[in-house]
Every structure is written in C-alpha cells, then in structure tokens.
Design a protein around this motif. Structure first.
Motif, PDB file in Angstrom:
ATOM      1  N   GLY A   8       0.809  -1.212   0.000  1.00 55.06           N
ATOM      2  CA  GLY A   8       0.000   0.000   0.000  1.00 55.06           C
ATOM      3  C   GLY A   8       0.840   1.259   0.000  1.00 55.06           C
ATOM      4  N   GLY A   9       2.010   1.201   0.642  1.00 53.47           N
ATOM      5  CA  GLY A   9       2.910   2.341   0.639  1.00 53.47           C
ATOM      6  C   GLY A   9       3.520   2.595  -0.724  1.00 53.47           C
ATOM      7  N   MET A  10       3.744   1.523  -1.482  1.00 50.54           N
ATOM      8  CA  MET A  10       4.239   1.677  -2.848  1.00 50.54           C
ATOM      9  C   MET A  10       3.177   2.334  -3.723  1.00 50.54           C
ATOM     10  N   ILE A  11       1.949   1.880  -3.571  1.00 49.61           N
ATOM     11  CA  ILE A  11       0.850   2.478  -4.338  1.00 49.61           C
ATOM     12  C   ILE A  11       0.697   3.950  -3.974  1.00 49.61           C
ATOM     13  N   ALA A  12       0.834   4.255  -2.687  1.00 46.92           N
ATOM     14  CA  ALA A  12       0.707   5.651  -2.236  1.00 46.92           C
ATOM     15  C   ALA A  12       1.793   6.525  -2.840  1.00 46.92           C
ATOM     16  N   GLN A  13       3.031   6.023  -2.897  1.00 48.17           N
ATOM     17  CA  GLN A  13       4.108   6.790  -3.533  1.00 48.17           C
ATOM     18  C   GLN A  13       3.811   7.030  -5.010  1.00 48.17           C
ATOM     19  N   GLN A  14       3.381   5.975  -5.694  1.00 47.55           N
ATOM     20  CA  GLN A  14       3.075   6.095  -7.118  1.00 47.55           C
ATOM     21  C   GLN A  14       1.943   7.087  -7.339  1.00 47.55           C
ATOM     22  N   PHE A  15       0.926   7.034  -6.487  1.00 48.50           N
ATOM     23  CA  PHE A  15      -0.210   7.942  -6.626  1.00 48.50           C
ATOM     24  C   PHE A  15       0.235   9.387  -6.405  1.00 48.50           C
ATOM     25  N   ALA A  16       1.117   9.601  -5.423  1.00 42.37           N
ATOM     26  CA  ALA A  16       1.606  10.958  -5.165  1.00 42.37           C
ATOM     27  C   ALA A  16       2.395  11.503  -6.346  1.00 42.37           C
ATOM     28  N   LEU A  17       3.073  10.616  -7.072  1.00 39.66           N
ATOM     29  CA  LEU A  17       3.798  11.031  -8.274  1.00 39.66           C
ATOM     30  C   LEU A  17       2.854  11.255  -9.451  1.00 39.66           C
ATOM     31  N   ASP A  18       1.852  10.384  -9.578  1.00 42.84           N
ATOM     32  CA  ASP A  18       0.918  10.466 -10.701  1.00 42.84           C
ATOM     33  C   ASP A  18      -0.091  11.600 -10.547  1.00 42.84           C
ATOM     34  N   HIS A  19      -0.490  11.865  -9.317  1.00 45.11           N
ATOM     35  CA  HIS A  19      -1.579  12.829  -9.053  1.00 45.11           C
ATOM     36  C   HIS A  19      -1.206  13.746  -7.888  1.00 45.11           C
ATOM     37  N   PRO A  20      -0.155  14.533  -8.030  1.00 45.27           N
ATOM     38  CA  PRO A  20       0.334  15.333  -6.897  1.00 45.27           C
ATOM     39  C   PRO A  20      -0.706  16.281  -6.301  1.00 45.27           C
ATOM     40  N   SER A  21      -1.593  16.806  -7.130  1.00 48.65           N
ATOM     41  CA  SER A  21      -2.575  17.765  -6.628  1.00 48.65           C
ATOM     42  C   SER A  21      -3.680  17.096  -5.811  1.00 48.65           C
ATOM     43  N   ARG A  22      -3.742  15.765  -5.840  1.00 47.10           N
ATOM     44  CA  ARG A  22      -4.818  15.057  -5.155  1.00 47.10           C
ATOM     45  C   ARG A  22      -4.383  14.481  -3.808  1.00 47.10           C
ATOM     46  N   VAL A  23      -3.123  14.697  -3.432  1.00 47.01           N
ATOM     47  CA  VAL A  23      -2.618  14.162  -2.166  1.00 47.01           C
ATOM     48  C   VAL A  23      -2.401  15.317  -1.190  1.00 47.01           C
ATOM     49  N   ASP A  24      -3.224  15.354  -0.149  1.00 48.25           N
ATOM     50  CA  ASP A  24      -3.089  16.412   0.860  1.00 48.25           C
ATOM     51  C   ASP A  24      -1.874  16.161   1.747  1.00 48.25           C
ATOM     52  N   THR A  25      -1.731  14.919   2.214  1.00 48.49           N
ATOM     53  CA  THR A  25      -0.539  14.481   2.936  1.00 48.49           C
ATOM     54  C   THR A  25      -0.289  13.027   2.553  1.00 48.49           C
ATOM     55  N   LEU A  26       0.961  12.587   2.730  1.00 45.28           N
ATOM     56  CA  LEU A  26       1.357  11.231   2.388  1.00 45.28           C
ATOM     57  C   LEU A  26       1.962  10.567   3.631  1.00 45.28           C
ATOM     58  N   THR A  27       1.384   9.421   4.028  1.00 40.60           N
ATOM     59  CA  THR A  27       1.927   8.643   5.138  1.00 40.60           C
ATOM     60  C   THR A  27       2.180   7.232   4.633  1.00 40.60           C
ATOM     61  N   ILE A  28       3.424   6.785   4.726  1.00 39.20           N
ATOM     62  CA  ILE A  28       3.767   5.458   4.231  1.00 39.20           C
ATOM     63  C   ILE A  28       4.530   4.697   5.306  1.00 39.20           C
ATOM     64  N   ALA A  29       4.205   3.423   5.438  1.00 36.92           N
ATOM     65  CA  ALA A  29       4.774   2.604   6.510  1.00 36.92           C
ATOM     66  C   ALA A  29       5.359   1.312   5.961  1.00 36.92           C
ATOM     67  N   ASP A  30       6.537   0.949   6.460  1.00 37.03           N
ATOM     68  CA  ASP A  30       7.118  -0.373   6.191  1.00 37.03           C
ATOM     69  C   ASP A  30       7.162  -0.680   4.695  1.00 37.03           C
ATOM     70  N   THR A  31       7.773   0.228   3.960  1.00 31.50           N
ATOM     71  CA  THR A  31       7.788   0.090   2.506  1.00 31.50           C
ATOM     72  C   THR A  31       9.103   0.616   1.962  1.00 31.50           C
ATOM     73  N   ASN A  32       9.303   0.472   0.686  1.00 33.09           N
ATOM     74  CA  ASN A  32      10.494   1.032   0.062  1.00 33.09           C
ATOM     75  C   ASN A  32      10.136   1.706  -1.249  1.00 33.09           C
ATOM     76  N   GLY A  33      11.109   2.428  -1.785  1.00 33.84           N
ATOM     77  CA  GLY A  33      10.866   3.174  -3.015  1.00 33.84           C
ATOM     78  C   GLY A  33      11.133   2.380  -4.272  1.00 33.84           C
ATOM     79  N   GLY A  34      11.587   1.154  -4.111  1.00 33.19           N
ATOM     80  CA  GLY A  34      11.855   0.307  -5.262  1.00 33.19           C
ATOM     81  C   GLY A  34      12.452  -1.012  -4.836  1.00 33.19           C
TER      82      GLY A  34
END
Length: 262
Positions: free
Chosen positions: A96-122
């Motif tokens: 879920g944290g990977m999806i959240a990172q991707q979503f923040a990159l794909d739709h920056p204007s739609r993310v008010d804040t980003l919280t990611i746990a126990d995940t990596n960037g790749g």
C-alpha cells in the motif's frame, strides 16, 4: 459496497460520520481493508475515511491481465473520482505504501498528505528473484505454504502471543487471499522502482518503520524520507505491520501529522 473500477468489481468501505477531509488507507500484500478497522474507527469522527480491497484481494475481483503499481494507482484515482473525492490524505502500508508513492507522483494535486509505513521506493535487483519465488509458491502450493513465514515477518513473537484476537483475522485474510491475486501483486511489487523520482514529491510526508522488520529493513523506509524534502521518519517497536502492532502510537503520530498546518 461494490463498484466497478477499471473493469474490476471492487469492494470499499466509506465511513463519513464526521464529514471531514478525505483519509484513504491502502492495505498490504495478502491483506484486505479489514486490517485498518481499528484505525478507521479512530479517525472516522473527524475524517471521511475510505478503505478498499486491492485487485485480487479480499472481495475485489481478480485482474484478467498482469498489472503494475501504476495500474493500482490508477485504480485508486478512478475510485476517488467515482466517490467524488477531489483529494485525500493518503496512508499506505507495505505494498500500500508503494501504491501511495506512485499515486503521489501520478496525481500530486490530489494528495493532501502522504503517510507510508514499512515500505520502500523500489525493489532492488537482488530481491527480484524473491518475489518470483513467492509468486510461484502461491500458484503451485497455495497460500497455506506461505502463512508461517509471512506471519513471522509481519508481527513480532511477543505481539502474536499477547494479541491473538488481532493476529488471527490477519492470518485468516492472508490464508484466504486468492493465490493468483497474490502472485500477480508480487510481480507488480517486483517491478516497482520510483526511487529516482521521489525528490519531486512536495506534499507533507510521514514515513514509519518497524524496528524489527526483517522483510523491509527500516533503512529502506528512511531512505524515502531522506529523498523527500521535509519528510519525517519515525521508528516504532514493531515488525512489518508497524501501524497494526503499534496502533495507538501510530494513531497518535498520524493524528498529530494530519493536524499540523500545511
């Protein structure tokens, strides 16, 4: 509730008793929306809380075709469109944290804040074969072959002994996840890598890791915080499912983070 998202019947739960800002939770590989029950209950008086099952997980239908994390990000965007949410606070754990990172990159204007746990960037090259092995095990031997090793990574022994009422539902959901849904998600996770793009994320970001997480070492999650300007990193006394094992501490961190001025 069920809704058709990009051709896939998708289960979601919306709790909007408070009618406040949107707050969306994304579950882990081999999980479903129920993993967020306690936290959703905590926040629903002040937020419009959305949880949903990923493709091939819980009560969401299996994808007919292979998919990547970008497709799962698109699923979330379509779900938010369908529900009329212009933007959301976003919380993702593990996959879920990977999806959240991707979503923040794909739709920056739609993310008010980003919280990611126990995940990596790749997924590093040396770990790709591991995900192929897990996908093959699920397809060949079924989810039962993965239960023991997964639970030992997800939750510390002390927590498992002390809180069987919390552990058993997680174990049951994992055991009943569709083998093909799990395998396809493993392959999406295997191919994920946004590390070179993280520096473009501008929304307020909180990253959280479990001190005892052997599957995703805390350093991997901290590296995300290091790459995003102004991001905060917190370490909890937990294994891979840190927001669940340390739910009260995580809720306090998240509440404070969500309430800070942007």
């Amino acid at each position: 509730m069920q809704v058709n998202i990009n051709g896939i019947e998708t289960r979601y739960v919306l709790s909007n008793e408070g009618g406040g800002p949107w707050l969306t939770f994304i579950h882990q590989l081999g999980g479903d929306l129920s993993v967020w029950d306690q936290l959703a209950g905590y926040f629903r008086d002040n937020y419009t809380v959305l949880r949903y099952d990923l493709r091939g997980h819980g009560k969401t239908a299996l994808s007919r075709e292979p998919f990547g994390i970008a497709d799962l990000s698109h699923d979330l965007a379509t779900l938010l469109d369908t529900l009329g949410a212009p933007s959301t606070h976003l919380v993702g754990m593990s996959l879920g944290g990977m999806i959240a990172q991707q979503f923040a990159l794909d739709h920056p204007s739609r993310v008010d804040t980003l919280t990611i746990a126990d995940t990596n960037g790749g997924t590093p090259p040396e770990s790709r074969a591991l995900w192929d092995q897990r996908a093959a095990s699920a397809r060949t031997d079924g989810m039962g072959s993965l239960v023991s090793s997964t639970m030992s990574r997800w939750l510390t022994p002390d927590f498992q002994r002390a809180h069987p009422e919390a552990v058993e539902p997680i174990r049951e959901v994992f055991s009943h996840t569709l083998s093909e849904g799990y395998a396809m998600a493993c392959e999406a996770l295997r191919d994920f890598d946004v590390r070179s793009k993280l520096g473009t994320i501008r929304c307020p970001t909180l990253t959280v890791a479990g001190r005892h997480d052997t599957g995703t070492p805390p350093a991997a999650t901290q590296a995300i915080a290091d790459a995003i300007e102004g991001a905060r990193f917190e370490l909890l006394d937990a294994a891979h499912l840190a927001p669940i094992e340390q739910s009260h501490r995580f809720a306090a961190l998240l509440e404070t983070f969500l309430e800070r001025p942007v």
